[in-house]
Every structure is written in C-alpha cells, then in structure tokens.
Design an enzyme around this catalytic site. Sequence first.
Site, short mmCIF file in Angstrom:
data_model
loop_
_atom_site.label_atom_id
_atom_site.label_comp_id
_atom_site.label_asym_id
_atom_site.label_seq_id
_atom_site.Cartn_x
_atom_site.Cartn_y
_atom_site.Cartn_z
N ASP A 189 0.87 -1.16 0.00
CA ASP A 189 0.00 0.00 0.00
C ASP A 189 0.92 1.23 0.00
O ASP A 189 2.15 1.09 0.10
CB ASP A 189 -0.89 -0.03 1.25
CG ASP A 189 -1.75 1.21 1.38
OD1 ASP A 189 -2.39 1.60 0.38
OD2 ASP A 189 -1.77 1.80 2.47
N MET A 190 0.37 2.43 -0.08
CA MET A 190 1.22 3.61 -0.15
C MET A 190 1.02 4.56 1.03
O MET A 190 1.87 4.68 1.91
CB MET A 190 0.98 4.35 -1.48
CG MET A 190 1.97 5.49 -1.73
SD MET A 190 1.79 6.20 -3.39
CE MET A 190 0.34 7.23 -3.17
N ASP A 191 -0.13 5.24 1.08
CA ASP A 191 -0.36 6.24 2.13
C ASP A 191 -0.42 5.60 3.51
O ASP A 191 -1.19 4.66 3.73
CB ASP A 191 -1.66 7.00 1.86
CG ASP A 191 -1.56 7.89 0.63
OD1 ASP A 191 -0.84 8.89 0.69
OD2 ASP A 191 -2.18 7.56 -0.40
N LYS A 243 -10.38 -0.09 -2.69
CA LYS A 243 -10.40 -0.93 -1.49
C LYS A 243 -11.60 -0.52 -0.62
O LYS A 243 -11.92 0.65 -0.56
CB LYS A 243 -9.10 -0.73 -0.70
CG LYS A 243 -7.84 -1.05 -1.49
CD LYS A 243 -6.60 -0.63 -0.68
CE LYS A 243 -5.34 -0.75 -1.52
NZ LYS A 243 -4.14 -0.30 -0.79
N ASP A 263 -1.71 -0.84 5.92
CA ASP A 263 -1.86 -0.17 7.20
C ASP A 263 -3.32 0.03 7.59
O ASP A 263 -3.59 0.40 8.73
CB ASP A 263 -1.16 1.20 7.19
CG ASP A 263 -1.87 2.20 6.28
OD1 ASP A 263 -2.29 3.27 6.77
OD2 ASP A 263 -2.03 1.91 5.08
#
Length: 218
Positions: free
Chosen positions: A9-11, A143, A168
Amino acid sequence: MTSTAVIFDMDGLLIDSEPFWAKAEKMVFTSVGVELSDSLCRETAAMTTREVTEFWYRRFPWRHRSINDVENDVIDCVDELIRKHGEPMPGAQQIVSYFYSRNCRIGLSTNSPYRLINTVLKKLDIAQYFHGISSSEHVERGKPDPSVYLSTLQKLGVHPEHCIAFEDSSSGVRAAKAAGIKTIAVPPAHDFDKPDYSLADSKWRSLWEFSEKAFYLT
C-alpha cells in the site's frame, strides 16, 4: 512456500501522508462551505478521493465548482505537501530495497490517484524498485474491493499464493485477503489493538520488523 512478489500500500504504509490528506481536505472542503466533523471524517478515511468528494457534496452541495475541480484541488494540495514535507514511514525504504535485492517482483496498490504515485516514489527515491503499480482510479472500485490488488498481480505476472501484501488500513487488509494474498498489517499505533485487523496473517508495529526468516525467502 517461497514468496516471489510483494505488493505495498502507499499512504500511511510507505509514506507518512495521512496528515497531508486531512489538512488538504479540511482546507479545500471548508472553502466551498462544507462543515467537516470528526465523526464524518472518520467515515471517509478509507475512501478514494472521488468517493470522499462525492460524500461531502451529498451532505453540503456547493455551487460554482464542479466535483471534479474540487477533487483536483485536494489532490494538488496533497501533491504539494508531499513534495515539500513528505517523509518515509520507518523501515519503508529498507524493506523495499530488501525485496528488490532478492529478485522479488515488487508492486504497489493504492486508493490514491495515479498521479500521486510518481510524486511519492520519487520523493522516497524508490521508484526504480517497482515492477507494477495500480491506482483505484483505474479500476471499477477501490479498497476494500480487491480490484486494485488483482490489477497489480496481473501486472507483476504472479499468482496470489506467491505474493505478500503490506497494508496499514483494515479496508486494505480486506482487499488484499479478498484477492487471495497473504497479508501483513502495519496499523497506526492508535489502531493497533482494534479487532478490524483480525483478517491479517500477521500484524507488525512498523516495517522494521521484517526479516528473512519472516518470509521464508531463499
């Protein structure tokens, strides 16, 4: 079984950008007359940028600006904040480099708009490590729907049983698990003990917890 691919994931997982989203949304949405509240903001935490913008428009319909324009204002603001102040989450750069050095296929699946991906990967100096990236902007649903993970799996050319996902958020965990991927959750400290992450195969306090033994990598 040896894992041959990982998807991040990124953020909030690779980059500490969640405060930037909160700041940008507050600034942009209040400027068009939206009355933000903590309880409603919690409802939007796992949404895509478009979903968030439509959410507030339904409750506080503004005039003279299109939904698309307001959404882009939020994205522009986040983009600027990342460029100026973006910092990696602890262990993020190291774990990506770790998997790359072991010839793993590396992917990214995010609910963020596609144009922010390049900003983040360049800011963290890890763009060269990724073999496939997907944004919910280019799939039917974000998502917790698995579409953005299925898209990245296809780009990487791997089967889900040979992949590990790092997330996260609880909605991200649900998305990765729905795609059939073994998932490691790295929740924010204030959410660590919440039962929302029970679907994850493992739960870490930070990405520093990675090791060769954890993944049975050769």
